[in-house]
Design a protein around this motif. Structure first.
Motif, PDB file in Angstrom:
ATOM      1  N   GLU A 157       0.832  -1.201   0.000  1.00 43.09           N
ATOM      2  CA  GLU A 157       0.000   0.000   0.000  1.00 43.09           C
ATOM      3  C   GLU A 157       0.865   1.249   0.000  1.00 43.09           C
ATOM      4  O   GLU A 157       0.588   2.216  -0.701  1.00 43.09           O
ATOM      5  CB  GLU A 157      -0.889  -0.018   1.243  1.00 43.09           C
ATOM      6  CG  GLU A 157      -1.877   1.116   1.264  1.00 43.09           C
ATOM      7  CD  GLU A 157      -3.216   0.643   1.769  1.00 43.09           C
ATOM      8  OE1 GLU A 157      -3.221  -0.355   2.501  1.00 43.09           O
ATOM      9  OE2 GLU A 157      -4.216   1.271   1.419  1.00 43.09           O
ATOM     10  N   ALA A 158       1.924   1.202   0.796  1.00 43.36           N
ATOM     11  CA  ALA A 158       2.826   2.345   0.839  1.00 43.36           C
ATOM     12  C   ALA A 158       3.450   2.590  -0.530  1.00 43.36           C
ATOM     13  O   ALA A 158       3.608   3.729  -0.966  1.00 43.36           O
ATOM     14  CB  ALA A 158       3.917   2.107   1.881  1.00 43.36           C
ATOM     15  N   VAL A 159       3.796   1.504  -1.188  1.00 39.40           N
ATOM     16  CA  VAL A 159       4.378   1.633  -2.525  1.00 39.40           C
ATOM     17  C   VAL A 159       3.364   2.244  -3.482  1.00 39.40           C
ATOM     18  O   VAL A 159       3.682   3.098  -4.301  1.00 39.40           O
ATOM     19  CB  VAL A 159       4.844   0.263  -3.046  1.00 39.40           C
ATOM     20  CG1 VAL A 159       5.196   0.346  -4.514  1.00 39.40           C
ATOM     21  CG2 VAL A 159       6.026  -0.222  -2.253  1.00 39.40           C
ATOM     22  N   GLN A 160       2.140   1.780  -3.349  1.00 33.98           N
ATOM     23  CA  GLN A 160       1.100   2.311  -4.227  1.00 33.98           C
ATOM     24  C   GLN A 160       0.943   3.806  -4.026  1.00 33.98           C
ATOM     25  O   GLN A 160       0.696   4.550  -4.961  1.00 33.98           O
ATOM     26  CB  GLN A 160      -0.218   1.586  -3.936  1.00 33.98           C
ATOM     27  CG  GLN A 160      -1.432   2.342  -4.364  1.00 33.98           C
ATOM     28  CD  GLN A 160      -2.412   1.451  -5.080  1.00 33.98           C
ATOM     29  OE1 GLN A 160      -2.044   0.483  -5.714  1.00 33.98           O
ATOM     30  NE2 GLN A 160      -3.677   1.786  -4.976  1.00 33.98           N
ATOM     31  N   GLN A 161       1.073   4.235  -2.753  1.00 29.86           N
ATOM     32  CA  GLN A 161       0.915   5.649  -2.461  1.00 29.86           C
ATOM     33  C   GLN A 161       2.205   6.421  -2.674  1.00 29.86           C
ATOM     34  O   GLN A 161       2.291   7.591  -2.319  1.00 29.86           O
ATOM     35  CB  GLN A 161       0.464   5.819  -1.007  1.00 29.86           C
ATOM     36  CG  GLN A 161      -0.956   5.353  -0.794  1.00 29.86           C
ATOM     37  CD  GLN A 161      -1.243   5.136   0.667  1.00 29.86           C
ATOM     38  OE1 GLN A 161      -0.367   5.324   1.505  1.00 29.86           O
ATOM     39  NE2 GLN A 161      -2.455   4.750   0.982  1.00 29.86           N
ATOM     40  N   GLU A 162       3.220   5.731  -3.219  1.00 34.40           N
ATOM     41  CA  GLU A 162       4.499   6.366  -3.500  1.00 34.40           C
ATOM     42  C   GLU A 162       5.189   6.852  -2.245  1.00 34.40           C
ATOM     43  O   GLU A 162       6.024   7.756  -2.298  1.00 34.40           O
ATOM     44  CB  GLU A 162       4.324   7.555  -4.464  1.00 34.40           C
ATOM     45  CG  GLU A 162       3.561   7.218  -5.732  1.00 34.40           C
ATOM     46  CD  GLU A 162       4.497   6.782  -6.843  1.00 34.40           C
ATOM     47  OE1 GLU A 162       5.654   7.210  -6.841  1.00 34.40           O
ATOM     48  OE2 GLU A 162       4.069   5.984  -7.693  1.00 34.40           O
ATOM     49  N   ASN A 163       4.831   6.261  -1.110  1.00 37.43           N
ATOM     50  CA  ASN A 163       5.475   6.659   0.135  1.00 37.43           C
ATOM     51  C   ASN A 163       6.670   5.744   0.350  1.00 37.43           C
ATOM     52  O   ASN A 163       6.609   4.773   1.105  1.00 37.43           O
ATOM     53  CB  ASN A 163       4.476   6.527   1.290  1.00 37.43           C
ATOM     54  CG  ASN A 163       5.064   7.012   2.595  1.00 37.43           C
ATOM     55  OD1 ASN A 163       6.244   7.326   2.680  1.00 37.43           O
ATOM     56  ND2 ASN A 163       4.225   7.077   3.610  1.00 37.43           N
ATOM     57  N   MET A 164       7.766   6.033  -0.329  1.00 37.26           N
ATOM     58  CA  MET A 164       8.889   5.101  -0.370  1.00 37.26           C
ATOM     59  C   MET A 164       9.608   4.978   0.949  1.00 37.26           C
ATOM     60  O   MET A 164      10.171   3.920   1.253  1.00 37.26           O
ATOM     61  CB  MET A 164       9.871   5.495  -1.486  1.00 37.26           C
ATOM     62  CG  MET A 164       9.272   5.342  -2.877  1.00 37.26           C
ATOM     63  SD  MET A 164       8.487   3.726  -3.100  1.00 37.26           S
ATOM     64  CE  MET A 164       7.723   3.889  -4.694  1.00 37.26           C
ATOM     65  N   LYS A 165       9.579   6.035   1.746  1.00 34.82           N
ATOM     66  CA  LYS A 165      10.281   5.964   3.027  1.00 34.82           C
ATOM     67  C   LYS A 165       9.608   4.922   3.914  1.00 34.82           C
ATOM     68  O   LYS A 165      10.246   4.054   4.512  1.00 34.82           O
ATOM     69  CB  LYS A 165      10.250   7.352   3.674  1.00 34.82           C
ATOM     70  CG  LYS A 165      11.033   7.456   4.969  1.00 34.82           C
ATOM     71  CD  LYS A 165      11.105   8.907   5.419  1.00 34.82           C
ATOM     72  CE  LYS A 165      11.641   9.039   6.825  1.00 34.82           C
ATOM     73  NZ  LYS A 165      10.747   8.480   7.848  1.00 34.82           N
ATOM     74  N   LEU A 166       8.295   5.034   3.979  1.00 32.52           N
ATOM     75  CA  LEU A 166       7.538   4.081   4.784  1.00 32.52           C
ATOM     76  C   LEU A 166       7.671   2.678   4.221  1.00 32.52           C
ATOM     77  O   LEU A 166       7.873   1.704   4.946  1.00 32.52           O
ATOM     78  CB  LEU A 166       6.060   4.510   4.803  1.00 32.52           C
ATOM     79  CG  LEU A 166       5.102   3.596   5.557  1.00 32.52           C
ATOM     80  CD1 LEU A 166       5.515   3.488   6.995  1.00 32.52           C
ATOM     81  CD2 LEU A 166       3.689   4.135   5.452  1.00 32.52           C
ATOM     82  N   ALA A 167       7.601   2.589   2.912  1.00 30.19           N
ATOM     83  CA  ALA A 167       7.695   1.273   2.273  1.00 30.19           C
ATOM     84  C   ALA A 167       9.041   0.645   2.571  1.00 30.19           C
ATOM     85  O   ALA A 167       9.146  -0.557   2.831  1.00 30.19           O
ATOM     86  CB  ALA A 167       7.493   1.416   0.770  1.00 30.19           C
TER      87      ALA A 167
END
Lengths: 584, 165
Positions: A225-235
């Motif tokens: 989900e994080a990747v989908q939201q482009e939140n790479m730090k969290l991912a």
């Protein structure tokens, strides 16, 4: 007197020696707490700052900490030696919390929770309080930031929201809930500072997280989900955590998690393996897959049966194989043709394959070996190989198809059609070419899954479910395999597919699996009619499975004329046969 | 006294019988061997050189494979011979298929298990197909895979291992 007992109890807890604290605790709380709201004087003397009103809370947490440390010590985990910085230990409540949260990330977390939940102690709704505001305050501060940003772990998110569910241990522990919980979205997005209204529509899942396996799945899904939201730090943080959790698992779950974590990591860091490595070993890997699991054998035997039946009465036959590989499908067909009443027809095979990186003519070698076999069993054989990067590059004219009164044509595609979906228009072009070949029968075997959705997260979840089932089924095969190298190679083979589905995009994502229903629609609209696979095929497939798979979890199903092979309730591959729609 | 006489008589009879050597009557021997199961044939092969040679005769194994089958489809013999013979067919395909499919095992007197059920066409076809695949994989593809793998292609090796059913 009271204060002495106070001090004694807390000291005992802090030093880690268990002295039946619960007994002391109940005695302690029978007395009324201090009326003043200031710091407790006695603690201050010792150097600890504790608010009197917090004391009940702190004591409870100390107890939990003690339990956690006890169990952790038993397991010998090196959790306590992680590089976590604790500031201000004199702030007792804060210190206890930080210790607890650190320990909670080990797999004993689940155990503690179950102990706490089930033991029936009075549990406030903030037992392990990862309260939002507290973390929000500390988010920017240098304190309480762990290496891997563990606040974001869904485990915590589940617990602060669903305390009441912990005690309800009647919940079925389903490992593979495919729907994502929107509570993850809330936690993740609130912490990350980005709210995504679109994902709020997803159904919520109430799960009893008593196993790390479940946590692992949740973490994987949260990472996706994080990747989908482009939140790479969290991912990034999550994918590292997945790696850690995966190590604590065994068997299929561990392998699946490792492959998916690797694929996610590739997607996050945008590191892709060299192209040349991909194609060079695919033949070899598929051979191992053939040997280990019954899927390819099932595919070959069912397709062969359909082709054999359609060749009844023909004297010259021509098979066009869209993916020759090592030609494992054809010996069985040639044998069946050789033994048919009336003698064998002239058998012509056209094999199509990708270019080899070392420029060897692999197709010709396979053709030669098949020719040797044909000679041994007395079948007239002719072979032609075509090298093509994509099936769409071929034309019916190139294949030298003879007119239908001279030869009967069959087209066979095992796990090849889905690759065409990577380029727009390719699949239609190929279907038209097939029509131009004027085949008597077209056999198609494909994976039964939808790994071609537009939304990354959906694709990820589908793939997770599919490959978990696949790996589970391999575990049962592993019991009877004398050669473990086969299994490892098979896993690599599947791992490559996983990597492709998850990490790649665009023209390079070739593992665009679609379900039987989707292929049916496509074939019908292209002008094909279904050809039902008969009972012979079904019987043979069932027998094949009984022989090779011990009959344990595999299921052969008939689906409106098509045959599907699955593991328990989940179908994994489907064979279908088609003929040209008769002109009206 | 009478008892001793009886014993002597018996001894003479036994001696007379012993002069009859089965190895002189090959037809009889083969008839007997035809009725044995695979394990017994293996044991028989260890008796003497003659018996060893006889048990390697493929027609014995053909009988073992298909004794319960009504007329075989024509051309099977040549094919099987080309692909390695009935003995290999039995060991690689027929026996595992039979055991896996649990085709009505019946315990005979001595405890050896003999399949009493008649083969159906499907089982025969399957066995032959698997045999063909095995030939292709081990004989033709054998050295090519992974270049220099010590263990033989294991597509059908799984059949040789007992399965945890």
């Amino acid at each position: 007197m009271k204060r002495d007992r106070d001090r004694g109890k807390v000291e005992a807890a802090v030093s880690g020696s268990a002295t039946a604290p619960s007994a002391a605790k109940t005695k302690m709380w029978a007395e009324p707490p201090q009326p003043d709201a200031g710091m407790d004087e006695l603690f201050a003397v010792l150097g600890y700052k504790v608010k009197s009103s917090d004391m009940a809370d702190v004591a409870e947490k100390l107890e939990q900490l003690e339990m956690a440390m006890g169990t952790t010590m038993e397991e010998g985990a090196a959790v306590l030696s992680t590089d976590t910085v604790h500031f201000n230990p004199s702030d007792l409540p804060g210190w206890v919390e930080s210790m607890l949260s650190e320990l909670s990330n080990s797999y004993n977390f689940a155990m503690i929770q179950s102990q706490i939940g089930i033991s029936g102690e009075s549990s406030s709704s903030n037992q392990i309080s990862f309260s939002n505001d507290r973390q929000a305050v500390q988010q920017d501060g240098a304190k309480f930031i762990y290496d891997d940003d563990l606040r974001a772990i869904p485990g915590g998110a589940i617990f602060s929201n669903k305390q009441k569910d912990v005690v309800d241990s009647e919940n079925e522990n389903k490992r593979m809930k495919s729907s994502t919980g929107s509570e993850f979205t809330e936690k993740g997005s609130s912490l990350a500072g980005a709210a995504d209204a679109a994902t709020a529509a997803r159904p919520m899942v109430l799960v009893d997280s008593q196993e790390t396996g479940v946590r692992l799945v949740h973490t994987l899904m949260a990472c996706a989900e994080a990747v989908q939201q482009e939140n790479m730090k969290l991912a990034d943080a999550l994918v590292k955590h997945v790696g850690r959790l995966a190590v604590s698992q065994v068997g299929a779950m561990r392998k699946v998690a490792t492959y998916f974590a690797e694929a996610l990591a590739r997607k996050i860091y945008k590191i892709y393996p060299q192209d040349s490595l991909e194609t060079s070993y695919s033949d070899v890997l598929q051979m191992h897959f053939y040997d280990t699991a019954p899927y390819l054998k099932f595919a070959h035997f069912t397709a062969n049966q359909a082709i054999l039946e359609s060749f009844a009465g023909a004297t010259r036959v021509h098979v066009i194989d869209f993916g020759l590989n090592q030609g494992m499908q054809w010996p069985a067909l040639m044998q069946a043709l050789a033994l048919r009443p009336g003698g064998p027809p002239t058998f012509r095979l056209t094999g199509i394959g990708p270019p080899q990186p070392d420029n060897t003519d692999a197709l010709q070698e396979v053709g030669w070996k098949l020719a040797q076999l044909a000679e041994s069993i007395g079948v007239e054989f002719e072979f032609r190989g075509f090298v093509a990067n994509s099936l769409a590059d071929l034309d019916a004219n190139m294949l030298d198809i003879r007119p239908s009164n001279v030869e009967t044509v069959a087209v066979n595609s095992v796990f090849e059609m889905h690759r065409l979906l990577a380029r727009p228009g390719a699949v239609d072009k190929v279907l038209n070419s097939i029509k131009a070949m004027n085949p008597k029968i077209v056999t198609i075997v494909e994976q039964e899954a939808n790994h071609n959705g537009n939304v990354f997260l959906d694709r990820f979840n589908e793939a997770l479910h599919y490959y978990s089932t696949m790996f589970d089924s391999l575990e049962s095969c592993g019991l009877s395999q004398p050669n473990s190298q086969d299994i490892v190679m098979t896993e690599v083979y599947l791992g490559r597919q996983i990597c492709n589905v998850v990490a790649y995009e665009g023209a390079e994502r070739v593992e665009r699996h679609e379900t039987l229903a989707q292929w049916r629609g496509r074939m019908k609209s292209a002008g094909f009619e279904p050809e039902h696979l008969g009972s012979n095929a079904f019987k043979q497939a069932s027998m094949l499975l009984a022989v090779f798979a011990g009959g344990d979890g595999y299921r052969v199903e008939e689906n409106d004329g098509c045959l599907m092979l699955g593991w328990h309730t989940r179908s994994l591959i489907a064979t279908s046969a088609w003929r040209l729609r008769a002109a009206v | 006294m009478a008892h001793e006489l009886q014993q002597n008589e018996r001894r003479e009879e036994i001696e007379k019988r012993a002069k009859f050597c089965i190895n002189d009557n090959m037809d009889l021997l083969i008839e007997i061997l035809k009725r044995l199961d695979d394990r017994s044939l293996g044991v028989a092969a260890c008796v003497c050189r003659l018996w060893c040679a006889l048990t390697r005769n493929d027609s014995l194994w053909e009988h073992l494979c298909f004794r319960h089958l009504s007329p075989q489809p024509g051309g099977v013999r040549t094919m099987v011979a080309a692909l390695g013979g009935y003995r290999r067919l039995y060991m690689v395909c027929v026996k595992p298929v039979m055991t896996r499919l649990r085709l009505g095992k019946v315990r005979w007197g001595s405890g050896s298990e003999v399949e009493r059920r008649v083969w159906s066409r499907h089982e025969v076809e399957l066995s032959l197909s698997l045999f063909c695949v095995d030939y292709y994989e081990s004989v033709l593809l054998g050295g090519g895979r992974l270049g220099g793998e010590t263990s033989p292609p294991s597509s059908l090796m799984i059949l040789c291992k007992a399965v945890n059913v």
